[in-house]
Scaffold this active site. Sequence first.
Site, PDB file in Angstrom:
ATOM      1  N   LEU A  33     -36.229  -5.639 -31.724  1.00  0.00           N
ATOM      2  CA  LEU A  33     -35.649  -5.572 -33.072  1.00  0.00           C
ATOM      3  C   LEU A  33     -34.436  -4.645 -33.146  1.00  0.00           C
ATOM      4  O   LEU A  33     -34.389  -3.596 -32.509  1.00  0.00           O
ATOM      5  CB  LEU A  33     -36.723  -5.108 -34.065  1.00  0.00           C
ATOM      6  CG  LEU A  33     -37.963  -6.007 -34.137  1.00  0.00           C
ATOM      7  CD1 LEU A  33     -38.968  -5.439 -35.146  1.00  0.00           C
ATOM      8  CD2 LEU A  33     -37.604  -7.446 -34.500  1.00  0.00           C
ATOM      9  N   GLY A  36     -29.981  -6.056 -37.371  1.00  0.00           N
ATOM     10  CA  GLY A  36     -29.892  -7.410 -37.931  1.00  0.00           C
ATOM     11  C   GLY A  36     -31.258  -7.882 -38.414  1.00  0.00           C
ATOM     12  O   GLY A  36     -31.421  -8.364 -39.540  1.00  0.00           O
ATOM     13  N   HIS A  37     -32.260  -7.722 -37.538  1.00  0.00           N
ATOM     14  CA  HIS A  37     -33.627  -8.089 -37.926  1.00  0.00           C
ATOM     15  C   HIS A  37     -34.073  -7.263 -39.144  1.00  0.00           C
ATOM     16  O   HIS A  37     -34.691  -7.778 -40.070  1.00  0.00           O
ATOM     17  CB  HIS A  37     -34.607  -7.787 -36.790  1.00  0.00           C
ATOM     18  CG  HIS A  37     -34.371  -8.581 -35.544  1.00  0.00           C
ATOM     19  ND1 HIS A  37     -33.996  -8.009 -34.361  1.00  0.00           N
ATOM     20  CD2 HIS A  37     -34.490  -9.903 -35.296  1.00  0.00           C
ATOM     21  CE1 HIS A  37     -33.887  -8.935 -33.425  1.00  0.00           C
ATOM     22  NE2 HIS A  37     -34.176 -10.103 -33.963  1.00  0.00           N
ATOM     23  N   GLY A 147     -31.402 -15.320 -40.288  1.00  0.00           N
ATOM     24  CA  GLY A 147     -30.077 -14.710 -40.245  1.00  0.00           C
ATOM     25  C   GLY A 147     -28.977 -15.755 -40.093  1.00  0.00           C
ATOM     26  O   GLY A 147     -29.144 -16.743 -39.362  1.00  0.00           O
ATOM     27  N   GLN A 148     -27.871 -15.510 -40.741  1.00  0.00           N
ATOM     28  CA  GLN A 148     -26.690 -16.360 -40.609  1.00  0.00           C
ATOM     29  C   GLN A 148     -26.147 -16.306 -39.181  1.00  0.00           C
ATOM     30  O   GLN A 148     -25.424 -17.186 -38.729  1.00  0.00           O
ATOM     31  CB  GLN A 148     -25.623 -15.908 -41.622  1.00  0.00           C
ATOM     32  CG  GLN A 148     -24.302 -16.651 -41.572  1.00  0.00           C
ATOM     33  CD  GLN A 148     -24.438 -18.129 -41.889  1.00  0.00           C
ATOM     34  OE1 GLN A 148     -25.392 -18.546 -42.559  1.00  0.00           O
ATOM     35  NE2 GLN A 148     -23.517 -18.930 -41.401  1.00  0.00           N
ATOM     36  N   LYS A 149     -26.523 -15.254 -38.446  1.00  0.00           N
ATOM     37  CA  LYS A 149     -26.122 -15.121 -37.035  1.00  0.00           C
ATOM     38  C   LYS A 149     -26.408 -16.412 -36.265  1.00  0.00           C
ATOM     39  O   LYS A 149     -25.615 -16.862 -35.457  1.00  0.00           O
ATOM     40  CB  LYS A 149     -26.890 -13.943 -36.419  1.00  0.00           C
ATOM     41  CG  LYS A 149     -27.001 -13.909 -34.929  1.00  0.00           C
ATOM     42  CD  LYS A 149     -25.736 -13.410 -34.342  1.00  0.00           C
ATOM     43  CE  LYS A 149     -25.717 -13.308 -32.835  1.00  0.00           C
ATOM     44  NZ  LYS A 149     -26.820 -13.823 -32.096  1.00  0.00           N
ATOM     45  N   SER A 186     -30.284  -9.300 -29.718  1.00  0.00           N
ATOM     46  CA  SER A 186     -31.196  -8.708 -28.731  1.00  0.00           C
ATOM     47  C   SER A 186     -30.608  -8.861 -27.327  1.00  0.00           C
ATOM     48  O   SER A 186     -30.934  -8.094 -26.425  1.00  0.00           O
ATOM     49  CB  SER A 186     -32.556  -9.400 -28.789  1.00  0.00           C
ATOM     50  OG  SER A 186     -33.090  -9.305 -30.090  1.00  0.00           O
TER      51      SER A 186
END
Length: 292
Positions: A33, A36-37, A147-149, A186
Amino acid sequence: MRVLTTIDEMQAACREVRRAGRRLGLVPTMGALHAGHLSLVRAARATCDVAAVSIFVNPLQFGPKEDFSRYPRDLEKDLALLNQERVDLGFAPSEEEMYDSGRSSYVTVEGLSERLCGRSRPGHFRGVTTVVAKLFHIVEPDVAFFGQKDAAQAAIIRKMVRDLNFDIQIVVAPIVREQDGLAMSSRNVYLTPEQRKQAVVLYRALMRVQTLADRGERRAAELIRAGEEVIREQPSAKLEYFEVVNSETLEPVADITSGALVAVAAQFGTTRLIDNVLLTGSGQAQGPEMKG
Ligand code: AMP
């Protein structure tokens, strides 16, 4: 935080939450984690009564030559972080627990799953939708946070939820970035210090595209040309794709007037990274969300 490792226990705990009439939010993750997470976890905490986070490195979404065995794992550290965030339920099943009945049933979103990363990672999105569908059945959350990631993943999950009538609201949170713009991932731990510096080229290319769009450029071909030119400034970046697509269908668009997703994937050494920016109909991108 209660940490549960079996499906039966998790189902029972979530059933209790629903029976009490409390709103349940789920954040599915593969662990390792980062901020972002944690932005997703905070969104869940802020909008739901009970926040559940799953940690499961899903073998189904890795290809045979991919990094499943070396994917970073640190359950103890992850659980400590989730505790700090005051998460209510942690779900950390083993591979046997999740797939003990064998692997003969899959959930596939056809079409979308073959686009963007799906082209070079056959079976990847099928692995994602299968495990997310399983988690949705186990937890039955009111809301699930992504996430938009992973923009293609978010579009595919939204489609799955619509097509299969999951009664779950999907929230997609903005990309959290390092100070220099690199999207948190990650997989960033795989990068050597040199590659870490080189990897910022992805963000620079996307920002170049955003600037051109802000100045009124509407032609996708021109935006792609400009983005690829920036990537070429970093010869060690092996570009896999630089695409301008419809953010729902993931199909290429020629013109960005009604909005578009600009998505890039490239390899730095053996590490494959992805990033994207969402251009709104007016050509303006969403502002980046930086760490700290
Ligand atoms: P993963 O553990 O990589 O499967 O990611 C779990 C969730 O966190 C997915 O919904 C990702 O899109 C999201 N996520 C990963 N990195 C970021 C980031 N930098 N910003 C926002 N969300 C992210």
